[in-house]
Design an enzyme around this catalytic site. Structure first.
Site, PDB file in Angstrom:
ATOM      1  N   LYS A 195       0.830  -1.302  -0.002  1.00 22.19           N
ATOM      2  CA  LYS A 195       0.118   0.001   0.014  1.00 22.19           C
ATOM      3  C   LYS A 195       0.983   1.360  -0.110  1.00 22.19           C
ATOM      4  O   LYS A 195       2.060   1.205   0.621  1.00 22.19           O
ATOM      5  CB  LYS A 195      -0.910  -0.039   1.259  1.00 22.19           C
ATOM      6  CG  LYS A 195      -1.825   1.117   1.478  1.00 22.19           C
ATOM      7  CD  LYS A 195      -2.659   1.278   2.639  1.00 22.19           C
ATOM      8  CE  LYS A 195      -3.445   2.599   2.877  1.00 22.19           C
ATOM      9  NZ  LYS A 195      -4.088   2.424   4.084  1.00 22.19           N
ATOM     10  N   SER A 245       6.601   5.553  -1.532  1.00 26.27           N
ATOM     11  CA  SER A 245       7.789   5.257  -1.820  1.00 26.27           C
ATOM     12  C   SER A 245       8.815   4.684  -0.735  1.00 26.27           C
ATOM     13  O   SER A 245       9.956   4.484  -0.690  1.00 26.27           O
ATOM     14  CB  SER A 245       8.732   6.066  -2.695  1.00 26.27           C
ATOM     15  OG  SER A 245       8.056   6.794  -3.811  1.00 26.27           O
ATOM     16  N   ARG A 246       7.994   4.319   0.331  1.00 26.97           N
ATOM     17  CA  ARG A 246       8.729   3.685   1.604  1.00 26.97           C
ATOM     18  C   ARG A 246       9.452   4.659   2.184  1.00 26.97           C
ATOM     19  O   ARG A 246      10.434   4.416   2.994  1.00 26.97           O
ATOM     20  CB  ARG A 246       9.364   2.418   1.370  1.00 26.97           C
ATOM     21  CG  ARG A 246       8.286   1.299   0.930  1.00 26.97           C
ATOM     22  CD  ARG A 246       7.305   1.230   2.063  1.00 26.97           C
ATOM     23  NE  ARG A 246       6.365   0.034   1.583  1.00 26.97           N
ATOM     24  CZ  ARG A 246       5.172   0.049   1.537  1.00 26.97           C
ATOM     25  NH1 ARG A 246       4.685   1.406   0.788  1.00 26.97           N
ATOM     26  NH2 ARG A 246       4.326  -0.982   1.082  1.00 26.97           N
ATOM     27  N   LEU A 247       9.730   5.981   1.853  1.00 25.13           N
ATOM     28  CA  LEU A 247      10.429   7.072   2.446  1.00 25.13           C
ATOM     29  C   LEU A 247       9.572   7.454   3.802  1.00 25.13           C
ATOM     30  O   LEU A 247       9.367   8.909   3.806  1.00 25.13           O
ATOM     31  CB  LEU A 247      10.962   7.942   1.427  1.00 25.13           C
ATOM     32  CG  LEU A 247      11.716   7.485   0.385  1.00 25.13           C
ATOM     33  CD1 LEU A 247      12.117   8.635  -0.609  1.00 25.13           C
ATOM     34  CD2 LEU A 247      13.120   6.921   0.834  1.00 25.13           C
TER      35      LEU A 247
END
Length: 216
Positions: free
Chosen positions: A11, A194-196
């Site tokens: 997600k 972006s998983r940042l």
């Protein structure tokens, strides 16, 4: 081998941001602010937290319990049977970690610290405020011990109910009560694209909370 059905489950988190300017100077008041947001958002079980302890041999174990207070904005309060697995582990090694996950807000909070037993008067007050059926259940259940069957547990419940008759509230069992985790580290996690992800950590140095940003 990676399971493609699991590997493809993901997600994108994009609801909010988190910066150093957004947070309070003290760790527990900041947690309280986030908890109030989770409650206001009507998330399911906003006080549910994973409590992790470690055995004398270093084996970690985790379970979900409910947060029941934030005493003096300096601790996290929960209740349990002192003879449970976590009770024995905390007696031997009074350190624990907590984890709150609020997917509806794309947030997570991680807490580490030292654990102490709550004052007996506080434990008794809370125990006797619970529904009477829960009080009976606390007396009946030898938590974390092996039992022969569900029927055995229900028979114990019936025996306790019969023993106490119409008494309400019940006395608090000596082996049941609260723990307070005094945090030395608390991390706020806000999901980002972006998983940042945004991560702000509080670490206690003396009596002062120091804040830092962590890489995701």
């Amino acid at each position: 081998m990676t399971d493609p059905h699991l590997a493809d489950l993901r997600k994108t988190y994009a609801q909010r941001t988190l910066s150093e300017a957004d947070v309070l100077p003290e760790a527990v008041p900041q947690f309280r602010a986030w908890l109030e947001e989770a409650i206001a958002a009507q998330l399911e079980e906003p006080t549910a937290m994973t409590v992790s302890t470690v055995s004398a041999t270093g084996q970690p174990s985790s379970r979900v319990v409910l947060l029941k207070g934030l005493p003096d904005d300096a601790g996290f309060l929960f209740y349990t049977n002192y003879d449970s697995r976590k009770g024995h582990e905390l007696a031997a090694q009074p350190l624990a970690a907590l984890n709150f996950f609020w997917p509806g807000l794309e947030r997570q909070v991680r807490v580490e610290g030292r654990v102490e037993k709550a004052p007996e008067a506080l434990s008794t007050e809370y125990f006797q405020s619970r529904p009477r059926s829960s009080q009976v259940g606390a007396w009946a259940s030898p938590q974390s011990q092996v039992i022969g069957s569900r029927e055995e547990l229900e028979a114990r419940e019936e025996a306790v109910a019969e023993e106490f008759g119409e008494q309400d509230p019940l006395p608090r069992p000596d082996n049941w009560g609260g723990y307070i985790l005094r945090p030395t580290r608390l991390e706020l996690w806000q999901g980002r694209p972006s998983r940042l992800h945004d991560r702000i950590v509080y670490e206690l140095e003396g009596n002062v909370w120091k804040r830092s940003r962590l890489a995701p």
